[in-house]
Design a protein around this motif. Structure first.
Motif, short mmCIF file in Angstrom:
data_model
loop_
_atom_site.label_atom_id
_atom_site.label_comp_id
_atom_site.label_asym_id
_atom_site.label_seq_id
_atom_site.Cartn_x
_atom_site.Cartn_y
_atom_site.Cartn_z
N LYS A 49 4.62 16.71 44.43
CA LYS A 49 5.09 16.87 43.40
C LYS A 49 6.39 18.26 43.60
CE LYS A 49 1.05 15.62 40.86
NZ LYS A 49 0.18 15.95 39.96
N ALA A 50 5.89 19.09 44.22
CA ALA A 50 6.85 20.42 44.12
C ALA A 50 8.17 19.86 44.94
CB ALA A 50 6.29 21.54 44.82
N LEU A 51 8.10 18.89 46.02
CA LEU A 51 9.05 18.48 46.67
C LEU A 51 9.88 17.56 46.09
CD1 LEU A 51 7.37 18.27 50.19
CD2 LEU A 51 9.04 19.86 49.48
N ALA A 52 9.31 16.91 44.92
CA ALA A 52 10.22 15.86 44.29
C ALA A 52 11.38 16.63 43.65
CB ALA A 52 9.16 14.78 43.54
N GLY A 53 11.14 17.53 43.00
CA GLY A 53 12.14 18.18 42.03
C GLY A 53 12.49 17.29 40.84
N ARG A 55 12.06 10.33 43.62
CA ARG A 55 11.10 11.01 44.04
C ARG A 55 9.80 11.13 43.06
NH1 ARG A 55 14.78 15.18 47.13
NH2 ARG A 55 16.20 13.73 48.02
N ARG A 56 10.10 11.35 41.75
CA ARG A 56 9.33 11.41 40.77
C ARG A 56 8.48 10.19 40.68
NH1 ARG A 56 8.04 10.45 35.81
NH2 ARG A 56 9.59 8.92 35.41
N LYS A 57 9.17 9.27 40.65
CA LYS A 57 8.36 7.69 40.68
C LYS A 57 7.33 7.49 41.80
CE LYS A 57 11.49 5.29 37.65
NZ LYS A 57 12.41 4.31 37.40
N LEU A 97 2.15 2.32 35.92
CA LEU A 97 3.08 1.86 34.80
C LEU A 97 4.29 2.91 34.81
CD1 LEU A 97 0.51 0.65 32.16
CD2 LEU A 97 2.03 -0.83 33.54
N ASN A 98 4.15 4.16 34.77
CA ASN A 98 5.06 5.12 34.49
C ASN A 98 5.80 5.05 35.69
OD1 ASN A 98 4.02 5.94 32.08
ND2 ASN A 98 2.79 7.55 32.88
N ALA A 99 5.18 4.99 36.86
CA ALA A 99 6.13 5.04 38.24
C ALA A 99 7.14 3.50 38.17
CB ALA A 99 5.22 4.85 39.49
#
Length: 618
Positions: free
Chosen positions: A480-484, A489-491, A529-531
């Protein structure tokens, strides 16, 4: 019993001893040397021309690498002081551990002979990617001691076109200096087009054409694609017509040579015909080369089938997918007979089996075995890589087969990733490239942990599954930290988190905690679902099916399930899978001419919605 195969093996050791021999002779070699050679002596040039560069269909990657090392060993013994042989030696090492040993060798050489420009240059070449700043210092130092030494200029030119060290003026100056000193050294032209100076590209192309026209040797034929790229780079699209005519004349002259035992001849024809739009003749050159000079990887039949049968999309109807993968499985049986040592063909065969439900377990397990055997043969003593073990673990986990091996391969994949990740990023990568690689590595680790947990659950070993899930959770926080703030990346993080909660639910069910399991299943489905990750058509949706079954078992109604999950699932299914992401990066200034001769600049597009279509030929 023969000697144990260690990393590097005997050819590597002999080559290293030859370099040590050079170390003892180096002081004598330095006296009277001018450091201005552009080409090796005729006898060395002839010997280097026979250096193996073509991998046969029967060779594994490791066997081919050993054949190259054995040839180089002989050359180093025959010409221990020759700069061009040692330059070939430094440029050969592709395996990361070998590269580390190479750097250590030349560090020792440089420390004992700090004033030798050739050793400074070769040590610098070894350091590119690992410590490029130090390589630049070494090249500058070599030029300070031997101003007429051309080769550091070429390396500096290449470094200064990379994004991290970008300096187009310095790059151009170094390329110009090298080409002025060594106009016939064909490697000097390969990166000239990256300087983005049409006038410079035009001058270099004219010089290169003058060098190539009288030559018919394989090295010259191999440089024609570079020549054509420079010529097109130096002219606007409106002037491409005469250039294509020139290419047509070139390929007519090249084809008349009938060098049917030379792979560069076929490759020049293949690329030349592509440039003039004659795809039929381009395929002819590719097919002829394959028949005369087959290699491990090129398989025209596979390429043709792939073009005629594009991979199905995730939302395609199940029957269409089944037809595609059934035919892929049939075709791959022939491909692996022709290329038994090519890992990616075995991977394609496994990919087909993964998507078919009628494959007997024993057949799929045997295919996984063969895939790992081929990967091991290609890798040599270092063994299969992360991707090989991860692929095998994924397929076994997805098919619920051999959980012991699933755990074994997942653990080996994680161990390999720890080794390989040290070398996945070099210091010529941009900050965004580094971030992307680091994110991908972290995501891949969570996937391997997912397969390991699945194996433990199949083995009914809940305590080990829970321990691995704790590692999974720890890795998720780092991911999660690397996704920024990158949306894609968040998905992906949400998708990995969904997998985590799904495994937590399975573990809770196994331990009899049904209410806990239902809560975990809900978290897994919400994250998915959110992804905006849709279940693949034609593939059982185990997450939703398991959650639905438990929902019903706990007294939930069908109406309640549909109100909570079914409505959102249908809404997601109706979404277009094409998404857009804000780049959030400034567009550099440019000046481009379209096919109608109109010139466009960044100012012309200011305030307008603009669609950019990027393409390339490889």
């Amino acid at each position: 019993m023969g000697p144990k195969a260690e990393f590097g093996s005997w050819p590597w050791l002999n080559a290293a001893l030859a370099v040590a021999l050079y170390l003892s002779l180096a002081p004598c070699a330095l006296r009277g040397q001018e450091y201005n050679s552009c080409q090796p002596p005729p006898e060395v040039r002839s010997a280097l021309a026979n250096f193996p560069i073509w991998q046969t269909p029967t060779e594994t990657d490791w066997q081919f690498h050993q054949r190259q090392l054995s040839t180089l060993d002989s050359l180093l013994k025959q010409y221990p002081q020759d700069f061009f042989v040692r330059k070939k030696y430094v440029g050969l090492w592709g395996f990361p551990e070998e590269k580390t040993k190479l750097i250590s060798e030349y560090k020792a050489l440089h420390e004992q002979h700090p004033d030798d420009p050739e050793i400074s240059y070769l040590y610098g070449v070894a350091l590119i990617g690992r410590d490029t700043k130090q390589a630049i210092k070494l090249f500058d130092s070599a030029l300070g001691k031997a101003p007429a030494f051309p080769w550091p200029h070429l390396e500096l030119g290449n470094i200064y076109v990379s994004p991290v060290f970008l300096d187009k003026q310095r790059s151009k100056e170094n390329f110009k200096t090298f080409l002025a000193a060594c106009p016939a050294a064909l490697e000097g032209y390969s990166q000239v087009g990256s300087v983005d100076d049409p006038a410079f590209a035009r001058d270099a192309a004219a010089r290169l054409r003058g060098v190539l026209t009288p030559r018919t040797d394989p090295e010259a034929l191999g440089a024609y694609p570079t020549l054509w790229a420079l010529e097109f780079k130096a002219h606007p699209p409106a002037e491409y017509g005469p250039l294509r005519k020139q290419v047509a004349e070139d390929i007519a002259r090249i084809r008349a040579l009938s060098l049917t035992k030379t792979w560069q001849w076929y490759e020049a024809l293949r690329q030349g015909y592509m440039l003039v739009g004659d795809n039929k003749q381009s395929e002819w050159a590719n097919d002829k080369r394959e028949r005369r000079l087959p290699d491990l990887y090129g398989l025209p039949a596979m390429e043709r089938w792939g073009k005629a049968n594009p991979s199905p999309q995730q939302d395609d109807p199940p029957d269409k997918k089944q037809a595609y993968y059934t035919e892929l499985l049939r075709q791959s049986a022939e491909w692996v007979r022709e290329r038994p040592n090519t890992s990616y063909i075995w991977a394609e065969r496994l990919h087909a089996m993964e998507h078919l439900d009628n494959i007997p377990a024993a057949e799929l397990e045997a295919a996984v075995d063969k895939y790992i055997q081929v990967a091991r043969a290609n890798a040599g003593p270092p063994g299969p890589g992360f991707g090989d073990y991860s692929t095998a673990a994924r397929i076994l986990a997805r098919k619920h087969l051999e959980p012991e091996r699933t755990v074994e391969y997942a653990q080996k994949a994680l161990k390999k990733m720890d080794q390989e990740s040290k070398f996945l990023v070099d210091d010529t990568y941009t900050r965004d490239e580094v971030a992307r690689v680091n994110f991908n590595v972290a995501s891949s680790r969570t996937q391997a942990l997912e397969f390991e947990v699945q194996g433990y659950l199949e083995l009914k070993q809940p305590s080990k599954a829970r321990q691995t899930l704790q590692q999974f959770d720890d890795r998720l926080q780092g991911l999660k930290a690397l996704a920024g703030d990158k949306e894609d990346r968040r998905k992906e993080c949400l998708g990995r988190e969904s997998a985590y909660w799904g495994l937590m639910a399975r573990l809770a069910e196994f331990e009899g905690h049904k209410q806990d399991a239902m809560a975990y299943y809900e978290s897994a489905l919400v994250d998915r679902l959110n992804a905006q990750q849709k279940p693949e058509t034609g593939v059982p949706d185990e997450l939703a099916d398991n959650a639905h079954k438990l929902w019903t078992n706990l007294g939930g109604t069908e109406d309640g399930w549909n109100a909570w999950y079914g409505v959102r699932e249908k809404a997601l299914a109706s979404l277009n899978t094409l998404t857009w992401e804000n780049a959030n990066e400034p567009l550099p200034s440019f000046k481009l001419t379209d096919l109608n001769g109109k010139t466009w600049t960044l100012a012309d597009l200011k305030g307008k919605v603009t669609f950019l279509n990027f393409w390339a030929t490889w």
